[in-house]
Design a protein around this motif. Structure first.
Motif, PDB file in Angstrom:
ATOM      1  N   HIS A  67      -6.433   9.095  12.213  1.00 29.15           N
ATOM      2  CA  HIS A  67      -5.636   8.229  11.370  1.00 29.15           C
ATOM      3  C   HIS A  67      -4.290   8.265  11.598  1.00 29.15           C
ATOM      4  CE1 HIS A  67      -5.827   5.460   8.019  1.00 29.15           C
ATOM      5  NE2 HIS A  67      -5.180   6.099   7.262  1.00 29.15           N
TER       6      HIS A  67
ATOM      7  N   HIS B 220       0.859   8.240   9.890  1.00 24.28           N
ATOM      8  CA  HIS B 220       0.583   6.884   9.336  1.00 24.28           C
ATOM      9  C   HIS B 220       1.285   5.960   9.685  1.00 24.28           C
ATOM     10  CE1 HIS B 220      -1.564   4.427   6.214  1.00 24.28           C
ATOM     11  NE2 HIS B 220      -2.451   5.230   6.074  1.00 24.28           N
TER      12      HIS B 220
ATOM     13  N   ASP C  15      -9.860   7.740   3.432  1.00 21.06           N
ATOM     14  CA  ASP C  15      -8.533   7.880   4.367  1.00 21.06           C
ATOM     15  C   ASP C  15      -7.711   8.638   3.737  1.00 21.06           C
ATOM     16  OD1 ASP C  15      -9.939   5.871   5.630  1.00 21.06           O
ATOM     17  OD2 ASP C  15      -8.173   4.332   5.448  1.00 21.06           O
TER      18      ASP C  15
ATOM     19  N   SER D 198      -3.437   1.892   7.974  1.00 21.37           N
ATOM     20  CA  SER D 198      -3.244   0.660   7.316  1.00 21.37           C
ATOM     21  C   SER D 198      -4.106  -0.487   8.292  1.00 21.37           C
ATOM     22  CB  SER D 198      -1.852  -0.073   7.348  1.00 21.37           C
ATOM     23  OG  SER D 198      -1.195   1.074   6.827  1.00 21.37           O
TER      24      SER D 198
ATOM     25  N   HIS E 294      -9.620   6.114  -0.953  1.00 21.96           N
ATOM     26  CA  HIS E 294      -8.318   6.951  -0.728  1.00 21.96           C
ATOM     27  C   HIS E 294      -8.432   8.336  -1.819  1.00 21.96           C
ATOM     28  CE1 HIS E 294      -7.379   3.359   1.191  1.00 21.96           C
ATOM     29  NE2 HIS E 294      -6.566   3.983   2.136  1.00 21.96           N
TER      30      HIS E 294
ATOM     31  N   ASP F  81      -4.319   9.898   3.173  1.00 20.25           N
ATOM     32  CA  ASP F  81      -3.000   9.539   3.483  1.00 20.25           C
ATOM     33  C   ASP F  81      -2.065  10.729   2.856  1.00 20.25           C
ATOM     34  OD1 ASP F  81      -4.272   7.429   4.913  1.00 20.25           O
ATOM     35  OD2 ASP F  81      -3.617   6.155   3.129  1.00 20.25           O
TER      36      ASP F  81
HETATM   37 ZN   LIG Z   1      -4.206   5.279   5.385  1.00 23.72          ZN
END
Ligand SMILES: [Zn+2]
Length: 297
Positions: free
Chosen positions: A118, A122, A46, A159, A254, A48
């Motif tokens: 995604h 976020h 992910d 999340s 991540h 982010d």
């Molecule tokens: Zn994420």
């Protein structure tokens, strides 16, 4: 206070309705995996980066710099590892991250990986009005397609946060799968109010998420509480059991959590362990879902 707020006073219809709104249907466990493999391995990242800070409306320069580390150091370390072991993976990228780092997003696709939705920045779906969530999810898919040239077929909600509307939006978009829920170890059908949506779930679990063990917050009590060796041990046991059962091993990582000198070895050692054990099919989430959907008994 209305009695409706006291769960012990709910009618059976009320609590059944809540439980049945989004529910796991039939498990989609294929009788076999491609190439005679014993089990499937789904690695995911992910991506982010700075959106972990931006999504809260915050602007901590320090936390934003940690997000930039994800792009400068985290992703390159992960890509180097995947390249050396010739492993396809799935990358879930917020639209804002893809716009900040279009070359990074394009490189994922160019090197044979999957890019999935995604969120826009976020955001937490469960606090959004339905029309806003719908608009953001549509725009996120469009932005990823525009930047990478590949239309996403799957979503991992930021999340893993799911609103009452998320599944209907995902179904209406015609997406193949979601990977944000936790009702099984195998892929499964996702039902909405008792109806099969046609969307497949490829389940995640916090147990198989690096952030759970390593996150820290400077001004709160949150600190990493599990040594890297123990995290490796948990992931390895999850894989060993999946291998023994002939099932699916899925992992969420991540770049800004795993992509460090003292942690990237966890993934390297895990891949070496899986290769040594043999009979594992490494594939993107999308390919695993396609196979599970087509070959479920
Ligand atoms: Zn994420």
């Amino acid at each position: 206070m209305s009695t409706e707020t006291n769960p012990w006073e709910w009618s059976e219809d009320t609590w059944r309705g809540r439980v049945n709104h989004v529910r796991a249907g039939r498990a989609l466990r294929p009788e076999s995996w491609p190439g005679g493999a014993r089990c499937a391995v789904a690695l995911s990242f992910d991506v982010d980066h700075e959106t972990n800070e931006l999504r809260d409306g915050a602007q901590s320069i320090g936390r934003l710099s940690q997000g930039q580390y994800g792009n400068r150091q985290g992703v390159p370390r992960i890509m180097d590892l995947l390249r050396r072991h010739d492993i396809p993976a799935s990358f879930y990228v917020p639209a804002v991250v893809a716009m900040l780092y279009p070359e990074e997003a394009r490189a994922f696709v160019a090197e044979g990986h999957e890019v999935g939705i995604h969120g826009w920045i976020h955001e937490r779906n469960s606090v959004l009005p339905e029309p806003v969530e719908r608009d953001l999810q549509m725009r996120s898919a469009d932005a990823l397609e525009k930047i990478t040239g590949a239309r996403p077929v799957g979503i991992r909600t930021p999340s893993w946060d799911f609103s009452d509307a998320t599944l209907a939006i995902t179904r209406d978009m015609g997406l193949l799968y979601d990977s944000s829920l936790m009702a099984d170890v195998d892929c499964y059908e996702l039902h909405l109010a008792g109806e099969n949506t046609g969307v497949v779930e490829l389940p995640v679990e916090w147990i198989r998420d690096d952030a759970v063990y390593f996150n820290m917050a400077r001004f709160a009590a949150l600190r990493p509480y599990t040594p890297p060796e123990a995290v490796f041990d948990i992931f390895r046991r999850e894989f060993d059991a999946a291998w023994a059962e002939g099932g699916l091993f899925q992992l969420t990582m991540h770049p800004h959590v795993t992509g460090y000198r003292s942690r990237i070895w966890i993934l390297e050692a895990l891949v070496e362990h899986i290769r040594a054990k043999g009979g594992a099919w490494f594939a993107t989430h999308a390919d695993i879902v396609r196979h599970a959907k087509a070959h479920a008994d």
